[in-house]
Scaffold this active site. Structure first.
Site, PDB file in Angstrom:
ATOM      1  N   SER A 147       3.964  -8.688   3.471  1.00 53.86           N
ATOM      2  CA  SER A 147       5.305  -8.372   3.556  1.00 53.86           C
ATOM      3  C   SER A 147       5.843  -6.986   4.448  1.00 53.86           C
ATOM      4  O   SER A 147       7.164  -7.115   4.924  1.00 53.86           O
ATOM      5  CB  SER A 147       6.067  -8.256   2.477  1.00 53.86           C
ATOM      6  OG  SER A 147       6.030  -9.610   1.748  1.00 53.86           O
ATOM      7  N   VAL A 148       4.875  -6.378   4.541  1.00 54.29           N
ATOM      8  CA  VAL A 148       5.238  -4.902   5.631  1.00 54.29           C
ATOM      9  C   VAL A 148       5.681  -5.445   6.943  1.00 54.29           C
ATOM     10  O   VAL A 148       6.263  -4.596   7.576  1.00 54.29           O
ATOM     11  CB  VAL A 148       3.977  -4.043   5.647  1.00 54.29           C
ATOM     12  CG1 VAL A 148       3.873  -3.328   4.590  1.00 54.29           C
ATOM     13  CG2 VAL A 148       2.693  -4.807   6.091  1.00 54.29           C
TER      14      VAL A 148
END
Length: 596
Positions: A312-313
């Site tokens: 998700s970064v």
């Protein structure tokens, strides 16, 4: 000189008048002249003897003094000297950004044997076996094989070993002067420095060659005499590097992780102030590569060479692009009703966030569905071009030989399908390194100009192409700050008193050798920026297979594993970087007792 006459007229006349013999006067004067000449010659001879004696005394005193100095000094081969400017053949030092030594040279000796000159081979074997217990009997026997005139015993020996060999008293055992590469800080910055080995070797010298890291990348520079021994200055800060390594090692142990990496980068210049990969090694005794998975080797640089689906970064990239294209605003509501199906595959969120979320909350709550919908609006071609502008589709320009091998992995076909567009938007289906992620985040938060990672110290920012506008960059900084400061953010543990931290978490399932995903193994990553309102530094912390076990159930998400470790790194590193804490955020709350 006035000579006395032998027959003075006055005395002759007086002697004749008195009836004396004038010849007696002449004889007496001859005697007196001879005595005077004898005394003068004797005094001259005695003076010459004194001068000659003094000269002999000084000569013997000088020889005796020199013999005493030689007897008290270390034995060394004679060297010839010539006039002119000296040629500097020493490998140059490597220093950090403040001039502190990271790699240097140390004078040492090698040990070799001339088997045909050995007097007592058995005594020499016994002595060497005691000094070098790791040598086998077969190795010792081979050293004294008279079929060869020369044998290396050791290319490097310590002063204590040299003295012990010297005391054996064997004339066939000889020493040669040389230099060895020394890393005085041990494992600190080991993966950055790499290591060296001996190339061509002679009795009186040996070439030192780089084998990995900056030692190999800058090998020609470090060996070039034209540089006159000028050191190679890196962007690394030794104090910060040591602190990051210490905190990351502790966090890796507490989170039961298999490995860990951290990259601390200047958001304006791209300078890497710290790059850590664990487990590490001591470059003074660099291990050899092991068989099997190279990621299990301590010489594998997880921060640079490790290509992972970082999860998700990556979500800030489609959101930033959608804002830049004007497709959405920070408060635009996005459909997050799930599950969302793309190409027959379902996309779900970690939790049910309801039918809609604002663009800001898509980042704050980390919605896979919301991010995928934005990516589909953007389209494959524009998505791919944006990631390329961020440097996420090509090797990083870091000045290490390993950087060229770290080529990001993504779908080969140029026209990505909807499934690829969706999964790549939240960090799956594309593999990159923590260094890739750090330079991409720096580009997003520094005002929108591209940053390229470097290990060389720079005097200021290098102008890069604009990727997003300053307005969008400011919005993204606010969103990253909310991920940490908001009550429902995924990185609340990243809050560091005195420093406004922003960031994004990422927890990605780890693939196995067959291309499937483990149910209980993840890569947990936290990409952070600080201070969030005017980011000067980007910190990426990644843990391999972490498990936090303080609660009833094991927790593997980045919010519980990578985030606390990153917070402690910021707490330790920020003061070392010269960042003054925000005093407003440190003021006490509630009732405070004060003196009248």
């Amino acid at each position: 000189m006035i000579r006395r006459p032998l027959r003075p007229l006055a005395r002759i006349l007086r002697a004749r008048a008195e009836g004396g013999n004038p010849d007696a006067i002449e004889a007496e004067n001859k005697r007196l002249r001879h005595e005077e000449m004898r005394d003068r010659d004797r005094a001259r001879a005695e003076g010459r003897l004194v001068v000659l004696g003094a000269m002999f005394f000084l000569a013997f005193a000088s020889i005796g003094g020199r013999m005493g100095v030689l007897a008290a000094s270390e034995a060394a081969e004679p060297t010839a000297s010539a006039g002119g400017n000296p040629v500097i053949a020493t490998r140059a030092d490597i220093v950090d950004r403040n001039g502190r030594i990271l790699a240097t040279n140390l004078d040492t000796h090698s040990l070799y044997v001339h088997p045909r000159e050995v007097v007592d081979a058995e005594a020499a074997k016994a002595g060497l076996a005691e000094i070098f217990p790791e040598m086998t009997p077969e190795e010792l026997d081979g050293l004294f094989d008279t079929d060869r005139a020369f044998r290396w015993v050791r290319t490097e020996i310590s002063p204590e070993q040299m003295q012990a060999v010297f005391e054996i008293g064997e004339p066939g055992l000889l020493f040669g002067p040389r230099e060895m590469r020394l890393y005085p800080n041990g494992p600190v910055a080991a993966h950055i420095l790499g290591g060296t080995k001996y190339g061509e070797q002679w009795v009186d010298m040996a070439e030192i060659e780089g084998t990995a890291g900056v030692e190999k990348h800058f090998d020609a520079y470090l060996r070039d005499p034209a540089n006159e021994g000028a050191p190679l200055m890196l962007s690394i800060d030794l104090t910060v590097q040591s602190a990051v390594e210490e905190v990351l090692a502790g966090g890796m142990m507490l989170m039961n992780a298999k490995g860990a990496s951290a990259v601390l980068m200047d958001a304006q210049t791209g300078e890497i102030l710290s790059m850590v990969s664990l487990p590490d090694f001591d470059p003074n005794n660099r291990p050899v590569a092991t068989m099997g998975d190279r990621a299990d080797s301590p010489i594998f640089n997880r921060a640079l060479q490790g290509l992972y689906e970082l999860g998700s970064v990556f979500k800030i990239f489609p959101v930033a692009q959608a804002l830049e294209l004007g497709l959405v605003g920070p408060e635009t509501m996005i459909d997050t009703q799930g599950p969302m199906r793309i190409g027959g595959f379902p996309i779900r969120d970690f939790r049910n966030y309801g039918p809609q979320l604002s663009t800001t909350d898509v980042i704050v709550k980390s919605s896979n569905i919301g991010t995928a919908r934005l990516a589909i609006q953007i389209g494959a071609e524009r998505q791919r071009e944006f990631l390329r502008n961020l440097g996420l589709l090509e090797p990083t320009p870091v000045e290490m030989v390993e950087a060229t091998t770290a080529r990001p992995q993504f779908p080969a076909d140029r026209n990505w399908g909807e499934a690829s567009i969706g999964t790549i938007s939240y960090g799956h289906g594309i593999s990159s390194s923590p260094v890739h992620l750090a330079q991409a985040y720096a580009t997003i938060v520094n005002g929108g100009t591209r940053v390229e990672a470097t290990l060389l110290r720079r005097t200021g920012p290098v102008p890069g192409e604009r990727v997003i506008s300053e307005r969008v960059s400011a919005i993204m900084r606010q969103m990253l700050r909310l991920v940490v400061s908001a009550d429902h953010g995924t990185a609340s543990f990243a809050e560091v008193p005195g420093y406004r931290v922003g960031g994004k978490t990422g927890t990605a399932d780890k693939p196995d050798a067959r291309g499937r995903y483990y149910d209980d193994k993840v890569i947990a990553t936290f990409a952070s920026v600080f201070p969030a309102d005017d980011p000067q530094y980007v910190l990426v912390v990644s843990l391999d297979e972490p498990v936090e076990t303080s609660g009833d159930l094991p927790r593997r998400t980045a919010g519980w594993t990578a985030v606390p470790v990153a917070a402690e790194i910021i707490r330790r590193a920020a003061p070392l970087l010269g960042l003054r804490p925000d005093m407003d955020s440190l003021r006490p709350t509630g009732v405070t007792l004060t003196a009248d």
